[in-house]
Design a protein around this motif. Sequence first.
Motif, mmCIF file in Angstrom:
data_model
loop_
_atom_site.group_PDB
_atom_site.id
_atom_site.type_symbol
_atom_site.label_atom_id
_atom_site.label_comp_id
_atom_site.label_asym_id
_atom_site.label_seq_id
_atom_site.Cartn_x
_atom_site.Cartn_y
_atom_site.Cartn_z
ATOM 1 N N ARG A 21 18.602 15.081 37.744
ATOM 2 C CA ARG A 21 18.508 13.719 37.232
ATOM 3 C C ARG A 21 17.665 13.712 35.958
ATOM 4 O O ARG A 21 16.616 14.342 35.893
ATOM 5 C CB ARG A 21 17.857 12.819 38.297
ATOM 6 N N GLU A 22 18.131 13.002 34.970
ATOM 7 C CA GLU A 22 17.412 12.934 33.696
ATOM 8 C C GLU A 22 16.080 12.193 33.862
ATOM 9 O O GLU A 22 16.030 11.076 34.372
ATOM 10 C CB GLU A 22 18.293 12.203 32.672
ATOM 11 N N ALA A 23 15.007 12.826 33.431
ATOM 12 C CA ALA A 23 13.680 12.207 33.522
ATOM 13 C C ALA A 23 13.436 11.309 32.309
ATOM 14 O O ALA A 23 14.002 11.535 31.242
ATOM 15 C CB ALA A 23 12.614 13.299 33.585
ATOM 16 N N TYR A 24 12.579 10.304 32.468
ATOM 17 C CA TYR A 24 12.156 9.501 31.320
ATOM 18 C C TYR A 24 11.237 10.351 30.454
ATOM 19 O O TYR A 24 11.288 10.308 29.240
ATOM 20 C CB TYR A 24 11.402 8.246 31.781
ATOM 21 N N LEU A 25 10.374 11.106 31.134
ATOM 22 C CA LEU A 25 9.453 12.005 30.445
ATOM 23 C C LEU A 25 9.709 13.409 30.984
ATOM 24 O O LEU A 25 9.435 13.707 32.140
ATOM 25 C CB LEU A 25 7.999 11.561 30.708
ATOM 26 N N LEU A 64 8.532 4.227 34.615
ATOM 27 C CA LEU A 64 7.655 5.396 34.583
ATOM 28 C C LEU A 64 6.293 4.925 35.072
ATOM 29 O O LEU A 64 5.675 4.047 34.453
ATOM 30 C CB LEU A 64 7.533 5.963 33.165
ATOM 31 N N TYR A 65 5.834 5.483 36.185
ATOM 32 C CA TYR A 65 4.583 5.060 36.790
ATOM 33 C C TYR A 65 3.593 6.222 36.830
ATOM 34 O O TYR A 65 3.868 7.255 37.442
ATOM 35 C CB TYR A 65 4.841 4.525 38.208
ATOM 36 N N SER A 71 13.107 5.422 39.456
ATOM 37 C CA SER A 71 11.763 5.552 38.889
ATOM 38 C C SER A 71 11.294 7.003 38.850
ATOM 39 O O SER A 71 11.790 7.850 39.586
ATOM 40 C CB SER A 71 10.763 4.731 39.712
ATOM 41 N N GLN A 72 10.315 7.239 37.988
ATOM 42 C CA GLN A 72 9.665 8.547 37.879
ATOM 43 C C GLN A 72 8.159 8.331 38.020
ATOM 44 O O GLN A 72 7.601 7.399 37.436
ATOM 45 C CB GLN A 72 9.979 9.184 36.516
ATOM 46 N N PHE A 73 7.512 9.193 38.809
ATOM 47 C CA PHE A 73 6.069 9.080 39.048
ATOM 48 C C PHE A 73 5.334 10.322 38.568
ATOM 49 O O PHE A 73 5.815 11.443 38.738
ATOM 50 C CB PHE A 73 5.779 8.923 40.546
#
Length: 252
Positions: free
Chosen positions: A6-10, A163-164, A193-195
Amino acid sequence: MGGMEREAYLRSVQLLRESVPSFAEYPFSLPVIREMDRLALHPKVTYIVGENGMGKSTMLEGIAVAWGFNPEGGSLNFTFSTYASHSELHRHLRLARGIRKPRDGFFFRAESYYNLASSIEELDREGGGPSIIDSYGGRSLHEQSHGESFFATFMNRFGGGGLYVMDEPEAALSPTRQLSMLARIHELVRQGSQFIISTHSPILMAYPDAVIYQLGGSGIEEVALEETEPFRVTRQFLNNRSPMLEELFTEE
């Protein structure tokens, strides 16, 4: 590393070593920063663990500020500042952003959460738009315990697709609340979401589809949950409570 498709935001964070003024000065003198090169981030959950003083909060803050968050926490549009104590690290980090853009984001840090709560009340007093506190559960964050107010924020304000970045979120949470938080993390991950989480809690670092980086005197290493210090010490204590207490309480 399951789930990396899955493509990450960061996607990753890199220390621009050639731009660092001096590795003899804080925060670049911290072993983990001194040894840092490129850190790949999991598209779901990345944990940063390690003893106090190793630089977890410094690293997390650097990532958050480089992304555009206020050093004291909150969402991207919080600009309040009560003290400018954050380090220069963010100026020397290169963030590899994914193609997907998050629609939400939040930087939580226990130590300045009180200031965030005050800022929300101040903005609502000034008015001029919908009440901000409503998206945090509707009840003044100051009228609840630290744990309650943070949990209300986490349950109500975090909207998914975000992004959290969270610095020791377990600080005010009971073990039961930590389990609930793990379930909520899963729910938010499923909502895209990404943590990135720094934590000492063996409960909170148990998300299965994640990567754990342990910071130590020799730098950063990727470890399994069972290899982390908090997990090992907690398990050892629960399994051998009496002999461990005896040893702890034995006078020299």
